[in-house]
Design a protein around this motif. Sequence first.
Motif, PDB file in Angstrom:
ATOM      1  N   GLN A  35     -35.005 -36.723  82.074  1.00  0.00           N
ATOM      2  CA  GLN A  35     -36.054 -36.042  81.383  1.00  0.00           C
ATOM      3  C   GLN A  35     -37.510 -36.648  81.392  1.00  0.00           C
ATOM      4  O   GLN A  35     -38.605 -36.144  81.678  1.00  0.00           O
ATOM      5  CB  GLN A  35     -35.730 -35.794  79.861  1.00  0.00           C
ATOM      6  N   ASP A  36     -37.269 -37.868  81.187  1.00  0.00           N
ATOM      7  CA  ASP A  36     -38.721 -38.706  81.391  1.00  0.00           C
ATOM      8  C   ASP A  36     -39.251 -38.708  82.777  1.00  0.00           C
ATOM      9  O   ASP A  36     -40.434 -38.789  82.954  1.00  0.00           O
ATOM     10  CB  ASP A  36     -38.564 -40.062  80.918  1.00  0.00           C
ATOM     11  N   ARG A  67     -26.175 -40.699  77.248  1.00  0.00           N
ATOM     12  CA  ARG A  67     -27.216 -39.923  76.773  1.00  0.00           C
ATOM     13  C   ARG A  67     -28.522 -40.482  77.432  1.00  0.00           C
ATOM     14  O   ARG A  67     -29.421 -39.760  77.369  1.00  0.00           O
ATOM     15  CB  ARG A  67     -27.153 -40.313  75.318  1.00  0.00           C
ATOM     16  N   PHE A  68     -28.224 -41.837  77.664  1.00  0.00           N
ATOM     17  CA  PHE A  68     -29.560 -42.414  78.094  1.00  0.00           C
ATOM     18  C   PHE A  68     -30.093 -42.112  79.288  1.00  0.00           C
ATOM     19  O   PHE A  68     -31.055 -42.116  79.916  1.00  0.00           O
ATOM     20  CB  PHE A  68     -29.514 -43.935  77.854  1.00  0.00           C
ATOM     21  N   GLU A 104     -31.824 -38.796  79.086  1.00  0.00           N
ATOM     22  CA  GLU A 104     -33.267 -39.028  78.896  1.00  0.00           C
ATOM     23  C   GLU A 104     -33.850 -39.716  79.914  1.00  0.00           C
ATOM     24  O   GLU A 104     -35.137 -39.275  79.943  1.00  0.00           O
ATOM     25  CB  GLU A 104     -33.202 -40.083  77.656  1.00  0.00           C
ATOM     26  N   ASP A 105     -33.551 -40.485  80.765  1.00  0.00           N
ATOM     27  CA  ASP A 105     -34.231 -41.241  81.825  1.00  0.00           C
ATOM     28  C   ASP A 105     -34.691 -40.053  82.850  1.00  0.00           C
ATOM     29  O   ASP A 105     -35.975 -39.893  83.328  1.00  0.00           O
ATOM     30  CB  ASP A 105     -33.413 -42.005  82.717  1.00  0.00           C
TER      31      ASP A 105
END
Length: 575
Positions: free
Chosen positions: A291-292, A284-285, A288-289
Amino acid sequence: MNGLQLVLVIVGAIAVNAFADRKGAQPALVITVVALAASFIPGVPRLELDTDVILGVVLPPLLYSAAVGFSVSSFFRKLGPILVLGVGLVVVTALAVGLAGKLLVPGLTGGAALILGAVVAPPDAVSAVAIGRRLGLRRRVLSVLTGESLVNDAAALTIFSIAVASVSGTHTFIDNPVLLFLYSSVVGTVAGVALALLVLTVRRVLDNAGLETVLGLVTPFAAYMLGEALEASGVLAVVSAGFVIGTLSVRFDYETRLQEREVWGAIDVLLEAFVFAYMGLQLRFVIEDLQDAHASLTTVLWSGLLILAVVIVVRPLWMFLTLGSGLVLEDSPEDPGVIRMQQRFNENNARRVQRLQRAQRRGRRAHRPPRPPRPPEPLTLREGVVVAWTGMRGVVTLAAAAGIPATLHNGEPFPGRPEIQAIAFMVAVGTLLLQGATLPWLISRLGVEDPGEAQLMREQRRAVEVVAGEAASEVYRRFVADPPAGIDPEWVERASQRLERQREAQSQALDALDDRGVTAAAIEQLTREVIAAQRNAIVDGMIHDRLDDDAARDLLEQIDLQEAAMVSRFRGRLL
């Protein structure tokens, strides 16, 4: 990652491992799948370890444990394939993935693409070896896989450090990559050997099983830090230290070996379960990275899948290009490949015998007794296919990806860092789920399980038992020739013959001696001398390559248990 989170991850991984074992499933796959799903549970915090923790805390015990229990003679007999896969394949994979990354990932520079290649280059053979043992793969296949996993990390991390320094604008210890690798390999190996000899010297002084076991637990971390402090390979320092200690510690006190076997077995299970859980919890992370960083998830996904395909395809291509001529179609004496290898072996052995004969005619003593002819052990074509499919990535890939600097030397963001980490994660998890899940089916489909492996092991075991029996007989003959005072020599002769024929029934024979009024001290001394003679004979056979290493280690373990039982028995008499 705080302490509570770490404990929860470890406890959960152990629980899933136990469940997988009970159901007959592969623990690595089950733990990874459960962790992948758990990463999307709302409120699950990000679990992130510094790369120095992974490389300096998690990796050394795993490497050391494998090296201590690995057959050094098997390593050197398979040194050619091990170097071809552990060094050559790592370099080729890094270059191939680097080229693919430059073409497929938008905005990825050549240097950053090479970093990606170095990150995903080294396979982790832990899962493959575990699966192979359970399914009955031959030891020669497991030797290649284990040996490869012990050396490939050093090559990959050398390429990684050179590429990172190039992109970030810093410098490595030695600018020339070939010289850097040679320095790292040689100095790291020498440092590990020197530390191992120091540890063995300290163990002789300690003469305390508990303290020796603690020293053994510290050794892999000390070896890694020493190698890194010398700007050499900490990985090879750990491996070489493990080889030396694993070979020479068989002459030490039995209590330490028995304790260390249990301790290192538990540590292996703990760390392997944690690594696979940690891998899965990153999914998941990683998203997220991306996307950031405003990266295209679709582009990274397709790029990752294509690079995963490159990683999987490069291994069999390289292997069959470099080792294909050494593979044989079938494992039978009539196979032309086996015949050629046997002829070369016989020619080399004949030349060696001639050199020994010339040395004897000149009045020189040979430093080593001649080794008995050992048949060649070529991999069959089917076994080669299995080895080619065992390219699962693991802890080093994750650690290297996490170790990419966040910024360049001038303070700007490191180019392509989120994409590299995401693709590395995809490759690690993808190879584990794809190759790891299908490896049992492939082994079964190709029929490379070895029904004769157990028979071969029994034959090797009998050869070791013969050596141990001869050593014991010599001690008994000396005992009969000069028995302690108060013992009837004729009766001692009968007792010693029974002990020779039936060493596993030593306790009954000792009871018979005790009934005749023989002192416990005399019995204990005789038993200790027999055990010491057997151990020394077996170790000499291992060192001079006259005995099968694995069979010898198995019998040495039994001798350790016999000595522990003997000591316990005599201690009980004194109470």
